[in-house]
Every structure is written in C-alpha cells, then in structure tokens.
Design a protein around this motif. Structure first.
Motif, PDB file in Angstrom:
ATOM      1  N   UNK A 149       0.848  -1.198   0.000  1.00 48.00           N
ATOM      2  CA  UNK A 149       0.000   0.000   0.000  1.00 48.00           C
ATOM      3  C   UNK A 149       0.880   1.244   0.000  1.00 48.00           C
ATOM      4  N   UNK A 150       0.583   2.167  -0.911  1.00 47.69           N
ATOM      5  CA  UNK A 150       1.308   3.434  -0.923  1.00 47.69           C
ATOM      6  C   UNK A 150       0.916   4.327   0.231  1.00 47.69           C
ATOM      7  N   UNK A 151      -0.395   4.439   0.482  1.00 45.55           N
ATOM      8  CA  UNK A 151      -0.883   5.271   1.579  1.00 45.55           C
ATOM      9  C   UNK A 151      -2.240   4.771   2.044  1.00 45.55           C
ATOM     10  N   UNK A 152      -2.376   4.578   3.357  1.00 44.66           N
ATOM     11  CA  UNK A 152      -3.685   4.322   3.944  1.00 44.66           C
ATOM     12  C   UNK A 152      -4.370   5.656   4.198  1.00 44.66           C
ATOM     13  N   UNK A 153      -5.562   5.813   3.643  1.00 42.72           N
ATOM     14  CA  UNK A 153      -6.243   7.100   3.677  1.00 42.72           C
ATOM     15  C   UNK A 153      -7.647   6.932   4.254  1.00 42.72           C
ATOM     16  N   UNK A 154      -7.830   7.176   5.547  1.00 38.88           N
ATOM     17  CA  UNK A 154      -9.164   7.059   6.129  1.00 38.88           C
ATOM     18  C   UNK A 154     -10.136   8.037   5.467  1.00 38.88           C
ATOM     19  N   UNK A 155     -11.299   7.547   5.099  1.00 41.06           N
ATOM     20  CA  UNK A 155     -12.291   8.384   4.422  1.00 41.06           C
ATOM     21  C   UNK A 155     -13.671   8.080   4.974  1.00 41.06           C
ATOM     22  N   UNK A 156     -14.596   8.987   4.688  1.00 38.15           N
ATOM     23  CA  UNK A 156     -16.004   8.714   4.952  1.00 38.15           C
ATOM     24  C   UNK A 156     -16.637   8.233   3.649  1.00 38.15           C
ATOM     25  N   UNK A 157     -17.799   7.610   3.774  1.00 29.88           N
ATOM     26  CA  UNK A 157     -18.470   7.106   2.574  1.00 29.88           C
ATOM     27  C   UNK A 157     -18.909   8.236   1.652  1.00 29.88           C
ATOM     28  N   UNK A 158     -19.069   9.442   2.182  1.00 24.99           N
ATOM     29  CA  UNK A 158     -19.482  10.571   1.360  1.00 24.99           C
ATOM     30  C   UNK A 158     -18.344  11.224   0.591  1.00 24.99           C
ATOM     31  N   UNK A 159     -17.118  10.762   0.817  1.00 23.68           N
ATOM     32  CA  UNK A 159     -15.964  11.340   0.130  1.00 23.68           C
ATOM     33  C   UNK A 159     -15.572  10.493  -1.080  1.00 23.68           C
ATOM     34  N   UNK A 160     -14.982  11.133  -2.054  1.00 23.81           N
ATOM     35  CA  UNK A 160     -14.514  10.458  -3.270  1.00 23.81           C
ATOM     36  C   UNK A 160     -13.013  10.666  -3.379  1.00 23.81           C
ATOM     37  N   UNK A 161     -12.277   9.581  -3.578  1.00 26.42           N
ATOM     38  CA  UNK A 161     -10.831   9.670  -3.758  1.00 26.42           C
ATOM     39  C   UNK A 161     -10.527   9.666  -5.257  1.00 26.42           C
ATOM     40  N   UNK A 162      -9.817  10.665  -5.713  1.00 25.74           N
ATOM     41  CA  UNK A 162      -9.457  10.787  -7.129  1.00 25.74           C
ATOM     42  C   UNK A 162      -7.936  10.732  -7.261  1.00 25.74           C
ATOM     43  N   UNK A 163      -7.444   9.706  -7.943  1.00 25.30           N
ATOM     44  CA  UNK A 163      -6.021   9.593  -8.240  1.00 25.30           C
ATOM     45  C   UNK A 163      -5.786  10.143  -9.641  1.00 25.30           C
ATOM     46  N   UNK A 164      -4.868  11.100  -9.733  1.00 16.29           N
ATOM     47  CA  UNK A 164      -4.473  11.644 -11.035  1.00 16.29           C
ATOM     48  C   UNK A 164      -3.062  11.179 -11.348  1.00 16.29           C
ATOM     49  N   UNK A 165      -2.881  10.671 -12.561  1.00 16.14           N
ATOM     50  CA  UNK A 165      -1.561  10.223 -13.012  1.00 16.14           C
ATOM     51  C   UNK A 165      -1.174  10.983 -14.267  1.00 16.14           C
ATOM     52  N   UNK A 166       0.096  11.279 -14.363  1.00 18.67           N
ATOM     53  CA  UNK A 166       0.611  12.049 -15.504  1.00 18.67           C
ATOM     54  C   UNK A 166       0.214  11.411 -16.825  1.00 18.67           C
ATOM     55  N   UNK A 167       0.267  10.083 -16.906  1.00 19.65           N
ATOM     56  CA  UNK A 167      -0.011   9.395 -18.165  1.00 19.65           C
ATOM     57  C   UNK A 167      -1.468   9.512 -18.600  1.00 19.65           C
ATOM     58  N   UNK A 168      -2.362   9.719 -17.646  1.00 12.56           N
ATOM     59  CA  UNK A 168      -3.799   9.756 -17.939  1.00 12.56           C
ATOM     60  C   UNK A 168      -4.373  11.161 -17.790  1.00 12.56           C
ATOM     61  N   UNK A 169      -3.963  11.856 -16.707  1.00  7.98           N
ATOM     62  CA  UNK A 169      -4.593  13.119 -16.328  1.00  7.98           C
ATOM     63  C   UNK A 169      -3.701  14.343 -16.478  1.00  7.98           C
ATOM     64  N   UNK A 170      -2.429  14.130 -16.850  1.00  7.29           N
ATOM     65  CA  UNK A 170      -1.527  15.260 -17.031  1.00  7.29           C
ATOM     66  C   UNK A 170      -0.874  15.761 -15.770  1.00  7.29           C
ATOM     67  N   UNK A 171      -1.101  15.078 -14.636  1.00  8.15           N
ATOM     68  CA  UNK A 171      -0.457  15.451 -13.364  1.00  8.15           C
ATOM     69  C   UNK A 171      -0.442  14.254 -12.440  1.00  8.15           C
ATOM     70  N   UNK A 172       0.466  14.289 -11.473  1.00 10.51           N
ATOM     71  CA  UNK A 172       0.484  13.285 -10.415  1.00 10.51           C
ATOM     72  C   UNK A 172      -0.035  13.918  -9.129  1.00 10.51           C
ATOM     73  N   UNK A 173      -1.157  13.433  -8.642  1.00 10.00           N
ATOM     74  CA  UNK A 173      -1.742  13.959  -7.401  1.00 10.00           C
ATOM     75  C   UNK A 173      -2.871  13.043  -6.955  1.00 10.00           C
ATOM     76  N   UNK A 174      -3.184  13.121  -5.674  1.00  6.84           N
ATOM     77  CA  UNK A 174      -4.355  12.420  -5.138  1.00  6.84           C
ATOM     78  C   UNK A 174      -5.211  13.451  -4.415  1.00  6.84           C
ATOM     79  N   UNK A 175      -6.504  13.449  -4.718  1.00  7.42           N
ATOM     80  CA  UNK A 175      -7.440  14.397  -4.130  1.00  7.42           C
ATOM     81  C   UNK A 175      -8.556  13.653  -3.392  1.00  7.42           C
TER      82      UNK A 175
END
Length: 197
Positions: A149-175
């Motif tokens: 696992x890269x990162x364990x990220x506690x979330x609520x069910x109402x939240x959405x995790x969006x992974x952006x990758x340079x190859x697909x989205x033009x940037x590397x980030x997690x929101x």
C-alpha cells in the motif's frame, strides 16, 4: 446543483516516494524479476504497474513482465453501473507458476479486485497472487486486503478519492472530493436551502 470541495492529499513528490517504496517492498517479499509479473487493472492501475516494473528493473537489473487487465465483464455490480467502453486485456505471457502482483490505484469495497482475480484465472494459474494499491481508503465489503500500500487514507463514505496520473490526467496527485450541500441557483444569486424549524 451540488458544489464540490477538493483537497489534495498527495502531491507528485509524495507519490513518487510511495511508488518507489512499494517497488522495493514487492521485491523484498520474494518477488524476483524472473518469476514476477505485474498486472495493472484498467484504467490507472496500468500506468502504475508500468512505473513499478521500471523501478524494479532499475534496481534489480532484469526485465519484469507487465500486463493489462480489463475487469468490466467480471464485475458483480455490472447491471448497476453506467455503461463504459471495455478494453482489451493484454497479457503477453503465461501466468502459470508465476508470482503475480495485481496493481490498482485505489481499493475501496474490494469488488474490483474480486473481479480482477476472476479475470486473472482466465489467463493461467499463478503460483501466488498479491495486490498492490496506491491508496487504501477502507470500507471493504469483501474479505480482501492489499499486500503493498502506498498510503492508507481514512475516508467517509461521502468522500470520493481521485487519483491523477501524468499518463492519464496530465499530473500526479491524489485528491479527496466532498459533495457540499445542495444549492439552488436563481439568476445571479445562489441560495442554500436551510431546514425549517
């Protein structure tokens, strides 16, 4: 309409460190290049698998097989999901007897990985199958866990995790995105409904 607030939880540098650590952990778990195969789950699991393969090749000095897996028609919630184009799985090697690491960007309920395991068996019988994910956000509905696992990220069910990758989205980030309270827009003004006493 609904407004959405967004918070960045991983930047490009943090993602690079997490992916590099995962690559080392995969090898340290006894997955050596001659017996290892990385299989990325479409969509963002595919570029993640390729990155991991390149990193392992760099510090082990040997080529790592890397494939692509589409799990669309293996999902148990297919009738409930919006139709989307399926992609062609591409595994140009035999999985039988190999140590296979499935790679995906986020693990949530576990249903995508269950489908991936079913799809994987159509291509052979691995000696061992493991799972690597960049983000584990919890809320499992099936008894499935990630081995790397890269990162364990506690979330609520109402939240959405969006992974952006340079190859697909033009940037590397997690929101993390949160749906704010519903608002009504009338002309130039925006009204937020309130509860009546």
């Amino acid at each position: 309409m609904r407004e959405c607030s967004r918070k960045k939880v991983l930047d490009a540098a943090s993602m690079r460190r997490s992916i590099a650590r995962m690559a080392h952990e995969i090898v340290e778990a006894g997955n050596f290049p001659d017996s290892l195969a990385l299989v990325g789950v479409f969509t963002r699991g595919v570029p993640l698998a390729r990155r991991l393969a390149r990193l392992i090749e760099e510090f082990e000095g040997a080529r790592v097989d890397c494939g692509e897996l589409d799990v669309t028609f293996y999902r148990d919630d297919l009738p409930m999901r919006r139709p989307r184009p399926s992609r062609q799985s591409d595994l140009g090697f035999d999985l039988t007897g190999r140590n296979v690491v499935l790679v995906d960007d986020v693990i949530f309920t576990g249903r995508t990985i269950r489908a991936a395991l079913d799809a994987l068996m159509d291509f052979g019988r691995p000696r061992r199958a493991q799972l690597a994910v960049l983000i584990d956000r919890g809320h499992r509905e099936l008894p499935i866990r990630a081995d790397f696992v890269g990162k364990n990220l506690p979330t609520s069910l109402g939240e959405v995790v969006k992974v952006h990758l340079e190859e697909v989205d033009g940037e590397d980030a997690v929101y993390i995105e949160v749906q704010d309270q519903q608002v009504r827009t009338t002309g130039a003004s925006t009204q937020i409904p309130t509860k009546r006493p």
